[in-house]
Design a protein around this motif. Structure first.
Motif, PDB file in Angstrom:
ATOM      1  N   MET A   1      62.636 118.124 -34.400  1.00  0.00           N
ATOM      2  CA  MET A   1      62.405 119.386 -33.712  1.00  0.00           C
ATOM      3  C   MET A   1      60.902 119.664 -33.589  1.00  0.00           C
ATOM      4  SD  MET A   1      65.277 120.591 -32.874  1.00  0.00           S
ATOM      5  CE  MET A   1      66.976 120.104 -33.223  1.00  0.00           C
ATOM      6  N   PRO A   2      60.467 120.294 -32.504  1.00  0.00           N
ATOM      7  CA  PRO A   2      59.061 120.666 -32.402  1.00  0.00           C
ATOM      8  C   PRO A   2      58.668 121.607 -33.543  1.00  0.00           C
ATOM      9  CG  PRO A   2      60.150 120.875 -30.281  1.00  0.00           C
ATOM     10  CD  PRO A   2      61.225 120.635 -31.295  1.00  0.00           C
ATOM     11  N   ALA A   3      57.452 121.459 -34.028  1.00  0.00           N
ATOM     12  CA  ALA A   3      56.952 122.304 -35.097  1.00  0.00           C
ATOM     13  C   ALA A   3      55.591 122.863 -34.696  1.00  0.00           C
ATOM     14  CB  ALA A   3      56.841 121.514 -36.397  1.00  0.00           C
ATOM     15  N   ILE A   4      55.308 124.076 -35.180  1.00  0.00           N
ATOM     16  CA  ILE A   4      54.019 124.722 -34.953  1.00  0.00           C
ATOM     17  C   ILE A   4      53.241 124.632 -36.250  1.00  0.00           C
ATOM     18  CG2 ILE A   4      52.862 126.893 -34.396  1.00  0.00           C
ATOM     19  CD1 ILE A   4      55.388 127.648 -32.772  1.00  0.00           C
ATOM     20  N   ASN A   5      52.081 124.010 -36.194  1.00  0.00           N
ATOM     21  CA  ASN A   5      51.321 123.724 -37.400  1.00  0.00           C
ATOM     22  C   ASN A   5      49.841 123.970 -37.137  1.00  0.00           C
ATOM     23  OD1 ASN A   5      49.958 122.471 -39.591  1.00  0.00           O
ATOM     24  ND2 ASN A   5      51.643 121.033 -39.887  1.00  0.00           N
ATOM     25  N   THR A   6      49.194 124.736 -38.002  1.00  0.00           N
ATOM     26  CA  THR A   6      47.777 125.045 -37.805  1.00  0.00           C
ATOM     27  C   THR A   6      46.882 123.818 -37.946  1.00  0.00           C
ATOM     28  OG1 THR A   6      47.623 125.682 -40.144  1.00  0.00           O
ATOM     29  CG2 THR A   6      47.992 127.449 -38.540  1.00  0.00           C
ATOM     30  N   GLU A   7      47.416 122.733 -38.495  1.00  0.00           N
ATOM     31  CA  GLU A   7      46.625 121.502 -38.630  1.00  0.00           C
ATOM     32  C   GLU A   7      46.615 120.702 -37.330  1.00  0.00           C
ATOM     33  OE1 GLU A   7      44.831 120.873 -41.385  1.00  0.00           O
ATOM     34  OE2 GLU A   7      45.575 122.832 -42.023  1.00  0.00           O
ATOM     35  N   ASP A   8      47.550 120.994 -36.439  1.00  0.00           N
ATOM     36  CA  ASP A   8      47.629 120.248 -35.189  1.00  0.00           C
ATOM     37  C   ASP A   8      46.547 120.715 -34.219  1.00  0.00           C
ATOM     38  OD1 ASP A   8      49.785 118.772 -36.056  1.00  0.00           O
ATOM     39  OD2 ASP A   8      51.250 120.208 -35.290  1.00  0.00           O
ATOM     40  N   LYS A   9      45.997 119.791 -33.484  1.00  0.00           N
ATOM     41  CA  LYS A   9      44.911 120.115 -32.555  1.00  0.00           C
ATOM     42  C   LYS A   9      45.352 120.039 -31.089  1.00  0.00           C
ATOM     43  CE  LYS A   9      42.213 120.596 -36.044  1.00  0.00           C
ATOM     44  NZ  LYS A   9      41.862 121.967 -36.495  1.00  0.00           N
ATOM     45  N   MET A  45      54.327 116.349 -25.018  1.00  0.00           N
ATOM     46  CA  MET A  45      54.867 116.112 -26.355  1.00  0.00           C
ATOM     47  C   MET A  45      56.242 116.733 -26.563  1.00  0.00           C
ATOM     48  SD  MET A  45      51.337 116.800 -28.464  1.00  0.00           S
ATOM     49  CE  MET A  45      52.107 116.526 -30.057  1.00  0.00           C
ATOM     50  N   SER A  46      56.432 117.980 -26.108  1.00  0.00           N
ATOM     51  CA  SER A  46      57.732 118.629 -26.273  1.00  0.00           C
ATOM     52  C   SER A  46      57.819 119.860 -25.386  1.00  0.00           C
ATOM     53  CB  SER A  46      57.966 119.049 -27.737  1.00  0.00           C
ATOM     54  OG  SER A  46      57.153 120.172 -28.070  1.00  0.00           O
ATOM     55  N   SER A  47      59.051 120.267 -25.098  1.00  0.00           N
ATOM     56  CA  SER A  47      59.318 121.510 -24.368  1.00  0.00           C
ATOM     57  C   SER A  47      60.512 122.200 -25.024  1.00  0.00           C
ATOM     58  CB  SER A  47      59.650 121.246 -22.897  1.00  0.00           C
ATOM     59  OG  SER A  47      58.527 120.762 -22.189  1.00  0.00           O
ATOM     60  N   TYR A 221      63.981 136.558 -27.236  1.00  0.00           N
ATOM     61  CA  TYR A 221      64.602 135.367 -26.669  1.00  0.00           C
ATOM     62  C   TYR A 221      65.509 134.674 -27.682  1.00  0.00           C
ATOM     63  CZ  TYR A 221      60.596 135.817 -23.464  1.00  0.00           C
ATOM     64  OH  TYR A 221      59.661 136.288 -22.580  1.00  0.00           O
ATOM     65  N   ARG A 222      66.365 133.793 -27.144  1.00  0.00           N
ATOM     66  CA  ARG A 222      67.109 132.816 -27.921  1.00  0.00           C
ATOM     67  C   ARG A 222      66.722 131.431 -27.414  1.00  0.00           C
ATOM     68  NH1 ARG A 222      69.557 135.178 -32.406  1.00  0.00           N
ATOM     69  NH2 ARG A 222      70.673 137.078 -31.799  1.00  0.00           N
ATOM     70  N   VAL A 223      66.495 130.493 -28.332  1.00  0.00           N
ATOM     71  CA  VAL A 223      66.192 129.121 -27.940  1.00  0.00           C
ATOM     72  C   VAL A 223      67.476 128.452 -27.452  1.00  0.00           C
ATOM     73  CG1 VAL A 223      65.358 126.874 -28.720  1.00  0.00           C
ATOM     74  CG2 VAL A 223      64.311 128.966 -29.603  1.00  0.00           C
ATOM     75  N   VAL A 224      67.419 127.839 -26.275  1.00  0.00           N
ATOM     76  CA  VAL A 224      68.616 127.225 -25.703  1.00  0.00           C
ATOM     77  C   VAL A 224      68.494 125.714 -25.529  1.00  0.00           C
ATOM     78  CG1 VAL A 224      69.363 129.323 -24.540  1.00  0.00           C
ATOM     79  CG2 VAL A 224      67.840 127.743 -23.340  1.00  0.00           C
ATOM     80  N   LEU A 225      67.278 125.184 -25.549  1.00  0.00           N
ATOM     81  CA  LEU A 225      67.102 123.750 -25.315  1.00  0.00           C
ATOM     82  C   LEU A 225      65.747 123.308 -25.841  1.00  0.00           C
ATOM     83  CD1 LEU A 225      67.818 121.012 -23.800  1.00  0.00           C
ATOM     84  CD2 LEU A 225      66.561 121.977 -21.848  1.00  0.00           C
ATOM     85  N   THR A 226      65.732 122.159 -26.476  1.00  0.00           N
ATOM     86  CA  THR A 226      64.454 121.570 -26.848  1.00  0.00           C
ATOM     87  C   THR A 226      64.544 120.055 -26.678  1.00  0.00           C
ATOM     88  OG1 THR A 226      62.688 121.553 -28.508  1.00  0.00           O
ATOM     89  CG2 THR A 226      64.935 121.238 -29.313  1.00  0.00           C
ATOM     90  N   ARG A 227      63.418 119.458 -26.330  1.00  0.00           N
ATOM     91  CA  ARG A 227      63.351 117.996 -26.182  1.00  0.00           C
ATOM     92  C   ARG A 227      61.930 117.564 -26.457  1.00  0.00           C
ATOM     93  NH1 ARG A 227      62.267 114.560 -21.612  1.00  0.00           N
ATOM     94  NH2 ARG A 227      62.897 112.419 -22.103  1.00  0.00           N
ATOM     95  N   SER A 228      61.790 116.474 -27.175  1.00  0.00           N
ATOM     96  CA  SER A 228      60.480 115.932 -27.515  1.00  0.00           C
ATOM     97  C   SER A 228      60.299 114.549 -26.923  1.00  0.00           C
ATOM     98  CB  SER A 228      60.312 115.848 -29.032  1.00  0.00           C
ATOM     99  OG  SER A 228      60.399 117.124 -29.632  1.00  0.00           O
TER     100      SER A 228
END
Length: 231
Positions: A1-9, A45-47, A221-228
């Motif tokens: 799953m996509p992740a939000i990380n403060t270390e990512d640039k 990378m992902s949506s 919102y509700r998340v309905v779809l993710t793809r990486s």
């Protein structure tokens, strides 16, 4: 799953669409799904597609390797001559926001990982706060300070603060709040908590945000779809 990380640039893009009818929201999701399922763009990378709850609309949280890769996508014939015209027909507004992550906090049960997962059923709030360019850094700091108390709020899952870099459909500087909650009831209870019952740090921060903000716009919102890309 996509992740939000403060270390990512990498670059985080939030494409926010509003419309005036639930059936148009369904059309937006269908069009977004086609794009996400076929995505193979250089640097993509992902949506993650979100369906509006409080108001009809959608949000697409997209991670890109860099702004160069995104601008190449925007410059493509498909985006200019098919994607934008199709969305233009079924929306009342389009905002394409480019951001960098500035701060993130999660509930201890998540182990410090802020994932965007359609299977978890998060109730997600996205708020765009307009601000004068010279006040943007202070607004980011205010929104990222003393947020540890959120871990004790019933139903809280995560908060990410994004510094806006540039945008289409938005004038001036901005900051984005992306928060995840267990339910609508938990989110509403937090939002509607009487000021006299709020921690002092929250009262101080919200008063300063009110002084700095030039506009505030929010939807849930509700998340309905993710793809990486890895998938």
């Amino acid at each position: 799953m996509p992740a939000i990380n403060t270390e990512d640039k990498h670059l985080t893009v939030l494409n926010l669409f509003t419309t005036d009818a639930p059936e148009k929201q369904d059309s937006l999701i269908q069009e977004m799904t086609k794009i996400v399922q076929a995505a193979a763009y250089e640097g993509w990378m992902s949506s993650t597609v979100h369906a509006g709850v409080d108001s009809p609309g959608t949000a697409n949280l997209i991670q890109w390797r860099s702004s160069v890769d995104l601008e190449n996508r925007y410059a493509g014939e498909e985006f200019k001559h098919r994607t934008l015209p199709v969305f233009g027909e079924i929306t009342t507004s389009i905002r394409l926001l480019q951001n960098e992550i500035a701060y993130a906090v999660t509930h201890p049960s998540l182990g410090g990982v802020l994932e965007v997962d359609p299977n978890r059923g998060d109730y997600t709030a996205i708020t765009v706060v307009g601000v004068a360019q010279e006040d943007q850094a202070e607004l980011v700091k205010v929104l990222s300070t003393d947020q540890a108390d959120l871990a004790d709020v019933p139903g809280f899952r995560s908060l990410a603060v994004f510094k806006g870099l540039r945008a289409r459909g938005v004038d001036g500087a901005f900051v984005v709040l992306y928060s995840q909650w267990e339910s609508k009831e938990a989110y509403d209870a937090y939002r509607e908590q009487p000021q006299t019952e709020q921690p002092a740090a929250r009262q101080t921060a919200e008063a300063r945000v009110k002084d700095l903000a030039t506009s505030v716009d929010s939807n849930t919102y509700r998340v309905v779809l993710t793809r990486s890309a890895e998938a």
